[in-house]
Write an enzyme that holds these catalytic residues in place. Structure first.
Site, PDB file in Angstrom:
ATOM      1  N   HIS A  64      14.116  -3.233   6.666  1.00  0.00           N
ATOM      2  CA  HIS A  64      14.181  -3.904   7.958  1.00  0.00           C
ATOM      3  C   HIS A  64      12.777  -4.100   8.542  1.00  0.00           C
ATOM      4  O   HIS A  64      11.954  -3.182   8.458  1.00  0.00           O
ATOM      5  CB  HIS A  64      15.003  -3.086   8.950  1.00  0.00           C
ATOM      6  CG  HIS A  64      16.444  -2.935   8.556  1.00  0.00           C
ATOM      7  ND1 HIS A  64      16.868  -2.027   7.619  1.00  0.00           N
ATOM      8  CD2 HIS A  64      17.561  -3.592   8.992  1.00  0.00           C
ATOM      9  CE1 HIS A  64      18.183  -2.120   7.480  1.00  0.00           C
ATOM     10  NE2 HIS A  64      18.619  -3.058   8.283  1.00  0.00           N
ATOM     11  N   GLU A  99       7.840   2.235   3.872  1.00  0.00           N
ATOM     12  CA  GLU A  99       6.579   1.697   4.390  1.00  0.00           C
ATOM     13  C   GLU A  99       5.399   2.581   3.978  1.00  0.00           C
ATOM     14  O   GLU A  99       4.342   2.086   3.561  1.00  0.00           O
ATOM     15  CB  GLU A  99       6.644   1.566   5.909  1.00  0.00           C
ATOM     16  CG  GLU A  99       7.445   0.387   6.429  1.00  0.00           C
ATOM     17  CD  GLU A  99       8.951   0.550   6.282  1.00  0.00           C
ATOM     18  OE1 GLU A  99       9.675  -0.445   6.467  1.00  0.00           O
ATOM     19  OE2 GLU A  99       9.413   1.677   5.989  1.00  0.00           O
ATOM     20  N   ASP A 113      -7.900  -1.996  -8.969  1.00  0.00           N
ATOM     21  CA  ASP A 113      -8.519  -3.307  -9.170  1.00  0.00           C
ATOM     22  C   ASP A 113     -10.029  -3.250  -8.994  1.00  0.00           C
ATOM     23  O   ASP A 113     -10.772  -3.912  -9.729  1.00  0.00           O
ATOM     24  CB  ASP A 113      -7.916  -4.305  -8.175  1.00  0.00           C
ATOM     25  CG  ASP A 113      -8.547  -5.674  -8.298  1.00  0.00           C
ATOM     26  OD1 ASP A 113      -8.371  -6.323  -9.351  1.00  0.00           O
ATOM     27  OD2 ASP A 113      -9.228  -6.088  -7.339  1.00  0.00           O
TER      28      ASP A 113
END
Length: 302
Positions: A64, A99, A113
């Protein structure tokens, strides 16, 4: 998406971690000395992690959208391992575990990365939830079999067998979720003296909790508050204020309920509206957290 409209806003906290392992000390030295060609690994990864936390609902279909009130991303280097910790807070109806984990994963991927050009052995080892709190999940295992409860339906029509009771039975069903058995279930007419006498009788009968349903509105026969209020020795205004606020967020007439709550002796008395939906909303708003007061009145700490 899962329906969370029955839930109440509470402070929700989640802490997640992720681990990035490099293959040589030179990589750690370059990170600490801010000498990575692509830039400051800690700050770039932190910024990416913050975006990851806030954008979780955009990439995880069943999550949500929710307000993120606070996020902290911290690092700890142990040997060749960089430990990432993400802490997220919100005041909302659902938690922020995903989250926090999403933020940790994006932080770790950003590090990967940025470090892979100088270290081909970089690995993300794990992403996990470390801690969560807030909401009814904190109380999901709470059981109160020691409490003795009674449910009283105040309704002329039900008393006269002109209508079937659904509200009282809904209360009994909900109480069972917390291992509370309704040892008494009675139906009385909307008469002040009868309701008052019943409250006095049950409170003297060793009941810890009495829930009255019906008669809290504004029709001429709605007299439950008038019957119960004079008996209450310790008002707890916040209980029914919470129920009314919860109800008002879901329908426009909850503010008209005149329910009262408090102690008659050592018995907690609650007065709910008479409809099944209103009763279920009141139970959703108050239980099981309201039962914490039975510990408080015994002098136990919060």
């Amino acid at each position: 998406m899962v329906n969370i409209t029955k839930k109440s806003n509470t402070l929700r906290i989640a802490i997640a971690t992720a681990t990035v392992r490099v293959s040589k000390q030179e990589t750690i030295d370059a990170v600490e000395q801010r000498k990575i060609p692509k830039g400051d690994v800690f700050e770039f990864a932190r910024a990416a992690g913050l975006f990851g936390v806030k954008k979780t609902s955009d990439v995880i279909p069943d999550c949500h959208p929710l307000p993120i009130e606070y996020t902290a991303i911290t690092y700890e280097i142990v040997g060749l391992t960089i430990m990432i910790t993400v802490e997220v807070h919100t005041i909302y109806k659902t938690g922020v575990e995903v989250e926090a984990m999403h933020g940790a994963s994006v932080t770790a991927l950003t590090m990967y990365d940025m470090l892979k050009p100088i270290d081909k052995g970089v690995e993300i080892e794990n992403i996990r939830l470390l801690k969560k709190s807030g909401g009814k999940s904190d109380l999901k295992n709470a059981k109160f079999p020691e409490l003795k409860a009674a449910v009283v339906v105040c309704s002329d029509s039900v008393f006269e067998n002109k209508a079937q009771d659904s509200a009282g039975k809904a209360i009994i069903s909900r109480l069972a979720q917390w291992d509370i058995s309704a040892g008494k279930y009675e139906i009385v007419p909307d008469e002040i003296n009868i309701i008052r006498d019943k409250a006095s009788e049950l409170s003297k009968g060793g009941y810890d909790l009495i829930i009255f349903t019906g008669g809290t509105g504004l029709s001429p026969r709605d007299v439950t508050p008038e019957a119960i209020a004079p008996l209450i020795e310790r008002n707890i205004d916040g209980i029914m204020e919470t129920a009314r606020r919860y109800g008002q967020e879901r329908m426009p007439y909850a503010m008209l309920s005149r329910g009262v709550a408090g102690f008659i002796g050592e018995t907690l008395v609650l007065t709910f509206p008479g409809s099944k939906s209103a009763v279920e909303e009141s139970m959703d708003a108050l239980f099981p957290q309201v039962l914490h007061l039975f510990k408080v009145i015994k002098g136990e700490k919060h």
